[in-house]
Scaffold this motif. Structure first.
Motif, PDB file in Angstrom:
ATOM      1  N   LEU A  90       0.730  -1.255   0.195  1.00 58.61           N
ATOM      2  CA  LEU A  90       0.020   0.019  -0.124  1.00 58.61           C
ATOM      3  C   LEU A  90       0.895   1.346  -0.009  1.00 58.61           C
ATOM      4  N   GLY A  91       1.944   1.460   0.727  1.00 57.10           N
ATOM      5  CA  GLY A  91       3.007   2.277   0.917  1.00 57.10           C
ATOM      6  C   GLY A  91       3.509   2.611  -0.463  1.00 57.10           C
ATOM      7  N   ILE A  92       3.817   1.523  -1.346  1.00 56.74           N
ATOM      8  CA  ILE A  92       4.371   1.864  -2.755  1.00 56.74           C
ATOM      9  C   ILE A  92       3.497   2.228  -3.473  1.00 56.74           C
ATOM     10  N   VAL A  93       2.304   1.922  -3.540  1.00 61.20           N
ATOM     11  CA  VAL A  93       0.957   2.311  -4.344  1.00 61.20           C
ATOM     12  C   VAL A  93       0.849   3.842  -4.310  1.00 61.20           C
ATOM     13  N   LEU A  94       0.864   4.247  -2.844  1.00 60.27           N
ATOM     14  CA  LEU A  94       0.609   5.797  -2.551  1.00 60.27           C
ATOM     15  C   LEU A  94       1.901   6.645  -3.139  1.00 60.27           C
ATOM     16  N   ILE A  95       3.040   5.755  -2.955  1.00 60.22           N
ATOM     17  CA  ILE A  95       4.347   6.678  -3.605  1.00 60.22           C
ATOM     18  C   ILE A  95       4.094   6.721  -5.080  1.00 60.22           C
ATOM     19  N   TRP A 137       1.509   7.030  -6.783  1.00 64.70           N
ATOM     20  CA  TRP A 137       0.536   7.929  -7.043  1.00 64.70           C
ATOM     21  C   TRP A 137       1.077   9.262  -6.974  1.00 64.70           C
ATOM     22  N   ALA A 138       1.966   9.553  -5.619  1.00 67.61           N
ATOM     23  CA  ALA A 138       1.934  10.952  -5.288  1.00 67.61           C
ATOM     24  C   ALA A 138       3.372  11.506  -5.972  1.00 67.61           C
ATOM     25  N   VAL A 139       4.299  10.682  -6.581  1.00 65.66           N
ATOM     26  CA  VAL A 139       5.627  11.114  -7.093  1.00 65.66           C
ATOM     27  C   VAL A 139       5.454  11.784  -8.218  1.00 65.66           C
ATOM     28  N   PRO A 140       4.800  11.194  -9.141  1.00 64.06           N
ATOM     29  CA  PRO A 140       4.615  11.866 -10.557  1.00 64.06           C
ATOM     30  C   PRO A 140       3.831  13.452 -10.416  1.00 64.06           C
ATOM     31  N   ARG A 141       2.850  13.247  -9.340  1.00 63.66           N
ATOM     32  CA  ARG A 141       2.251  14.721  -9.568  1.00 63.66           C
ATOM     33  C   ARG A 141       3.145  15.807  -8.566  1.00 63.66           C
ATOM     34  N   LEU A 142       4.145  15.255  -7.439  1.00 56.77           N
ATOM     35  CA  LEU A 142       5.020  16.158  -7.098  1.00 56.77           C
ATOM     36  C   LEU A 142       6.091  16.586  -7.930  1.00 56.77           C
ATOM     37  N   ALA A 143       6.168  15.542  -8.925  1.00 50.81           N
ATOM     38  CA  ALA A 143       7.460  15.991  -9.873  1.00 50.81           C
ATOM     39  C   ALA A 143       6.900  17.062 -10.925  1.00 50.81           C
ATOM     40  N   SER A 144       5.596  17.042 -11.415  1.00 48.93           N
ATOM     41  CA  SER A 144       5.073  17.801 -12.285  1.00 48.93           C
ATOM     42  C   SER A 144       5.093  19.208 -11.532  1.00 48.93           C
ATOM     43  N   ALA A 145       4.668  19.372 -10.365  1.00 44.07           N
ATOM     44  CA  ALA A 145       4.435  20.410  -9.665  1.00 44.07           C
ATOM     45  C   ALA A 145       5.863  21.207  -9.488  1.00 44.07           C
ATOM     46  N   CYS A 146       6.671  20.371  -9.433  1.00 41.48           N
ATOM     47  CA  CYS A 146       8.080  20.883  -9.008  1.00 41.48           C
ATOM     48  C   CYS A 146       9.048  21.216 -10.507  1.00 41.48           C
ATOM     49  N   ARG A 147       8.273  20.977 -11.480  1.00 43.90           N
ATOM     50  CA  ARG A 147       8.796  20.942 -12.859  1.00 43.90           C
ATOM     51  C   ARG A 147      10.199  20.136 -13.121  1.00 43.90           C
ATOM     52  N   VAL A 148       9.923  18.880 -12.530  1.00 45.95           N
ATOM     53  CA  VAL A 148      10.829  17.704 -13.125  1.00 45.95           C
ATOM     54  C   VAL A 148       9.993  16.577 -13.782  1.00 45.95           C
ATOM     55  N   ASP A 149      10.689  16.075 -14.583  1.00 48.44           N
ATOM     56  CA  ASP A 149      10.008  14.980 -15.481  1.00 48.44           C
ATOM     57  C   ASP A 149       9.463  13.907 -14.478  1.00 48.44           C
ATOM     58  N   PRO A 150       8.049  13.632 -14.812  1.00 47.65           N
ATOM     59  CA  PRO A 150       7.347  12.627 -13.920  1.00 47.65           C
ATOM     60  C   PRO A 150       8.003  11.314 -14.138  1.00 47.65           C
ATOM     61  N   GLY A 185       4.697   6.550   1.866  1.00 44.51           N
ATOM     62  CA  GLY A 185       3.633   6.757   0.952  1.00 44.51           C
ATOM     63  C   GLY A 185       2.645   7.695   1.612  1.00 44.51           C
ATOM     64  N   LEU A 186       2.126   7.727   2.958  1.00 44.52           N
ATOM     65  CA  LEU A 186       1.231   8.866   3.291  1.00 44.52           C
ATOM     66  C   LEU A 186       1.743   9.951   3.265  1.00 44.52           C
ATOM     67  N   ALA A 187       3.218  10.209   3.736  1.00 46.96           N
ATOM     68  CA  ALA A 187       3.898  11.628   3.658  1.00 46.96           C
ATOM     69  C   ALA A 187       3.729  12.221   2.468  1.00 46.96           C
ATOM     70  N   SER A 188       4.107  11.418   1.583  1.00 47.65           N
ATOM     71  CA  SER A 188       4.130  11.743  -0.049  1.00 47.65           C
ATOM     72  C   SER A 188       2.790  12.299  -0.467  1.00 47.65           C
ATOM     73  N   SER A 189       1.929  11.355  -0.132  1.00 45.40           N
ATOM     74  CA  SER A 189       0.599  11.898  -0.460  1.00 45.40           C
ATOM     75  C   SER A 189      -0.012  13.138   0.169  1.00 45.40           C
ATOM     76  N   ALA A 190       0.255  13.191   1.372  1.00 46.90           N
ATOM     77  CA  ALA A 190       0.039  14.490   1.962  1.00 46.90           C
ATOM     78  C   ALA A 190       0.300  15.638   1.220  1.00 46.90           C
ATOM     79  N   PHE A 191       1.736  15.674   0.815  1.00 42.44           N
ATOM     80  CA  PHE A 191       2.364  16.840   0.090  1.00 42.44           C
ATOM     81  C   PHE A 191       1.580  17.046  -1.147  1.00 42.44           C
TER      82      PHE A 191
END
Length: 471
Positions: free
Chosen positions: A176-181, A183-196, A225-231
């Motif tokens: 579950l943690g890896i699934v959340l990661i 989900w979150a990492v590509p969204r964080l990358a797009s917001a931070c102008r990094v290639d998802p 995974g929860l911390a990344s999703s929170a961000f």
């Protein structure tokens, strides 16, 4: 095996099979009774054979990961999440890799099911199969984890007391943690102008995350995974929900709550220090209230705060505070100052934690929204290297946040190198059980494998920036 997909799957299968020989398992489990691997695990030469295959399998996974990384950085689009699933699948039913913590999770869940307070007693009050594989070091120590994994373990333990099944249940939390990661990492990358795609390769497909996360079933992965999703939720404007999720992350392991640094930056992106402090107080209060509520609703409580020093019983070489403290203690002991030598390690550890807290406070008030990811990554890294204890998988804590913090070639190379080393060298953690010659032999094998893989790092290029998009 020209395809990195196939190479990674083969490596994962080899790791899973080798774990049947090298991993510590309950004597009553089906793994211990297997005809061939069960015989190999009974002798030192047999375990060495298993360990050799383990390092080879990890090397295949790391090699495949580097190959994929070069293609992703070159702009090729690959099915990274499908690769992650395929590389992870062979490890789902395998014994825990590199560490016996998952057996402690199972025993602590049994404590809850039996009506004990896991923050007052250790697994040693139990008897039978449930404690057969628990590390003796943790047999009498209280649980240093939050109420969420303990309550979950207690619920599963009401259904079965089979330690292997309980371990698999905790591995589901890691999945579950890896699934959340993912989900979150590509969204964080797009917001931070990094290639998802680059961020997904560097974090989600990382063999260190797969082997230490799913393979070892550490609950750190669920926290992450929860911390990344929170961000990621905060970046969509739902900072209240994000603060609640941050509290849930802290209810797994306390460092997950540090993501409130990023949430506060999102709440007041252009504000001065006074408003930033107010935002931090609000987000922190919501997170703490969530944490306390979870403890109350689950019936486990918040006694774990008094057990946070339990991991410090291990004098890990990855902690700078530990290294300085042990060196000072050794020098003082050599000079005959026995009392000062006994206190030196604790004093240095205290100074390290004060320094880490000071850095966290500075990051909380000074980091803008543009550097929020980097601030959380640096804060978590400070807790690892300046804290009283640090294990190799603790470095996963900062991985998603630093990976989306617009890393250049140097930071990308450092993250990749650390991931490779902690993947290849992971079997040295517990598999050798103190045997000197095998330790030297396997260390040489690990160094040779790591150097071969590290030689490919010079071809990695900086992460390509992409236009800002909505998370």
């Amino acid at each position: 095996m020209r395809s990195p997909m196939v190479r990674g799957v083969v490596g994962s299968v080899v790791v899973a099979l080798a774990s049947l020989v090298t991993s510590v398992v309950p004597a009553s489990s089906w793994v211990a009774a297997l005809p061939i691997t069960g015989d190999l695990r009974q002798s030192l030469p047999g375990r060495m054979v298993g360990l050799t295959f383990m390092v080879a399998g990890l090397g295949l996974m790391a090699w495949a990961w580097l190959t994929v990384g070069k293609r992703v950085i070159a702009g090729e689009r690959l099915p990274l999440l499908r690769m992650t699933a395929c590389w992870s699948a062979p490890l789902l039913l395998a014994p825990p890799l590199f560490s016996r913590d998952a057996w402690s999770y199972a025993a602590q869940g049994a404590l809850v099911a039996e009506g004990y307070n896991p923050y007052d007693v250790g697994p040693g009050v139990l008897s039978g199969h449930i404690i057969e594989a628990v590390d003796p070091m943790w047999m009498q120590t209280p649980a240093p984890y939050g109420p969420l994994p303990l309550a979950y373990g207690g619920l599963v333990a009401h259904l079965t007391m089979d330690p292997y099944v309980l371990m698999l249940a905790h591995r589901l939390l890691a999945v579950l943690g890896i699934v959340l990661i993912a989900w979150a990492v590509p969204r964080l990358a797009s917001a931070c102008r990094v290639d998802p795609a680059f961020a997904t390769w560097l974090v989600v497909l990382n063999p260190m995350l797969i082997t230490h996360g799913i393979g070892a079933a550490h609950n750190d992965v669920l926290m992450l995974g929860l911390a990344s999703s929170a961000f990621a939720l905060a970046l969509t404007g739902r900072w209240g929900t994000a603060a609640v999720v941050a509290g849930v992350a802290a209810a797994v392991k306390l460092p997950g709550g540090l993501v409130v640094i990023a949430i506060a930056a999102v709440m007041s992106p252009l504000a001065g220090r006074v408003l930033r402090f107010a935002s931090l107080v609000i987000a922190g209060a919501v997170s703490v209230l969530t944490l306390v509520t979870i403890g109350a609703l689950t019936g486990v409580g918040s006694g774990w705060l008094g057990a946070l020093d339990v991991p410090g019983l291990v004098r890990s070489p990855f902690s700078i505070a530990n290294l300085i403290g042990m060196a000072a203690s050794g020098v003082l002991g050599w000079l005959g100052e026995d009392t000062a030598a006994a206190q030196a390690l604790q004093i240095v550890r205290l100074v390290g934690m004060v320094a880490a807290l000071g850095l966290i406070a500075w990051l909380s008030l000074r980091s803008s929204i543009h550097y929020a990811a980097r601030a959380v990554g640096v804060a978590l890294l400070a807790v690892v290297v300046l804290g009283p204890s640090a294990h190799d998988w603790y470095f996963l804590w900062c991985l998603p946040f630093l990976a989306v913090a617009r890393p250049g070639r140097r930071l990308t190379t450092i993250i990749t190198a650390v991931s490779l080393i902690f993947t290849i060298a992971a079997p040295l953690n517990s598999s050798l059980r103190g045997a000197t010659i095998p330790i030297l032999t396997t260390t040489a094998l690990v160094i040779a494998m790591a150097l071969t893989l590290l030689s490919h790092l010079r071809t990695l290029q900086p992460a390509r920036k992409v236009p800002v998009t909505a998370a």
